[in-house]
Design a protein around this motif. Sequence first.
Motif, PDB file in Angstrom:
ATOM      1  N   ALA A 148       7.223   1.809   6.044  1.00  0.00           N
ATOM      2  CA  ALA A 148       6.426   2.198   7.213  1.00  0.00           C
ATOM      3  C   ALA A 148       5.823   3.584   7.011  1.00  0.00           C
ATOM      4  N   ARG A 149       6.669   4.514   6.461  1.00  0.00           N
ATOM      5  CA  ARG A 149       6.150   5.864   6.191  1.00  0.00           C
ATOM      6  C   ARG A 149       5.044   5.825   5.149  1.00  0.00           C
ATOM      7  N   GLU A 150       5.298   5.007   4.104  1.00  0.00           N
ATOM      8  CA  GLU A 150       4.272   4.895   3.062  1.00  0.00           C
ATOM      9  C   GLU A 150       2.993   4.268   3.617  1.00  0.00           C
ATOM     10  N   ALA A 151       3.196   3.240   4.474  1.00  0.00           N
ATOM     11  CA  ALA A 151       2.013   2.604   5.079  1.00  0.00           C
ATOM     12  C   ALA A 151       1.274   3.588   5.979  1.00  0.00           C
ATOM     13  N   GLN A 152       2.065   4.374   6.753  1.00  0.00           N
ATOM     14  CA  GLN A 152       1.443   5.377   7.616  1.00  0.00           C
ATOM     15  C   GLN A 152       0.725   6.432   6.788  1.00  0.00           C
ATOM     16  N   HIS A 153       1.407   6.846   5.691  1.00  0.00           N
ATOM     17  CA  HIS A 153       0.788   7.836   4.808  1.00  0.00           C
ATOM     18  C   HIS A 153      -0.490   7.281   4.182  1.00  0.00           C
ATOM     19  N   ALA A 154      -0.396   5.998   3.749  1.00  0.00           N
ATOM     20  CA  ALA A 154      -1.584   5.359   3.169  1.00  0.00           C
ATOM     21  C   ALA A 154      -2.697   5.247   4.208  1.00  0.00           C
ATOM     22  N   ALA A 155      -2.286   4.917   5.465  1.00  0.00           N
ATOM     23  CA  ALA A 155      -3.287   4.812   6.536  1.00  0.00           C
ATOM     24  C   ALA A 155      -3.929   6.165   6.811  1.00  0.00           C
ATOM     25  N   GLU A 156      -3.092   7.228   6.798  1.00  0.00           N
ATOM     26  CA  GLU A 156      -3.637   8.573   7.013  1.00  0.00           C
ATOM     27  C   GLU A 156      -4.582   8.965   5.885  1.00  0.00           C
ATOM     28  N   ILE A 157      -4.168   8.617   4.640  1.00  0.00           N
ATOM     29  CA  ILE A 157      -5.046   8.913   3.495  1.00  0.00           C
ATOM     30  C   ILE A 157      -6.358   8.143   3.624  1.00  0.00           C
TER      31      ILE A 157
END
Length: 328
Positions: free
Chosen positions: A129-138
């Motif tokens: 989820a954090r990685e997905a959120q980070h990817a979404a933010e990127i």
Amino acid sequence: MSEFRQATADVEALQARLGQLQQAITDSAVDATLAESFSYILAAIDGDANNTMEKFRARCTMVDPVTNQPRFGPKMLAKVQDLLRRYDDVKLSVAEDAPLRLQVEAKINQVTQEEATRKGVEALKEREAREAQHAAEIAKDQELQKLQQEAQELEAERQREKSLRIEALSAAAQKIREQREKERAEEERQKRLEEEERERFNASIPHGKEGLERAIAMLRESTGSEAVFRQSLLKLLAVVSNIVSSPENAAFRHIPKDNSHFHTDLGQYVGGHHCLLALGFKELQQGDEAQPKAVFILEEPDLSEDLDAWSNWFDELKEMQSLVESKL
């Protein structure tokens, strides 16, 4: 509370916990109370509860040193022995090789593994989820940068188009200025040519009787008939007679070149305009630049400035009047 009552309460608590263990073994679902009850029982039989039970066990064989009678009476002894039996049942149930303990430990290991697996899955999900959120933010930042870049490129394109329009307008304006300058120069050239042509025309015949003789001869030849020639001379005589009769009247000394009456009787024929030049008229350009008009003007000398010049001018007009009359 007496020591026996406390020990009884402790054993009852251990039995209750043991019942929970036995129930948990048969249930397919295992909750957190299994490990708690198991730990509670082990702590009790390894601690104060076991010490208390061993005291009671020892007292069962003790005798009073004075009376030499057993420490407990029959009823109390039966109660204590029953309590010890119940305690021993609990203790034996959780002994190291006891089936119940093995089952409980297996269940606890299962729960521990399942909990570890669950926590691992949750940790993995949280990480994903954090990685997905980070990817979404990127991705959001990249999209924002892309939009900003597109906006900058669009603004640059608008500025370029604006510059091109300004350059095109400037070039068009310069072209118009050059064209206007060219037209103005051409107009000036045409004016100079026309002025030079008027000057040549004004100088094309001598002023005075000699010039008038030549102009009348040209007029006779161009009219083609004696009647037309006579009509033209009458018009010429009217012009000079009006001036002689009223030399101060500027209207008689101002003849538009396109005057219909003058043109019909005199101006349309070769020599007609020359007759005016011989009288002293000059062809000039009057009016505004948009609609200039050609006129013949006879200047009157200033009587107050030079009486002799005016007298000579007037006498010459009368002589030319007589000359015209003589041609009729």
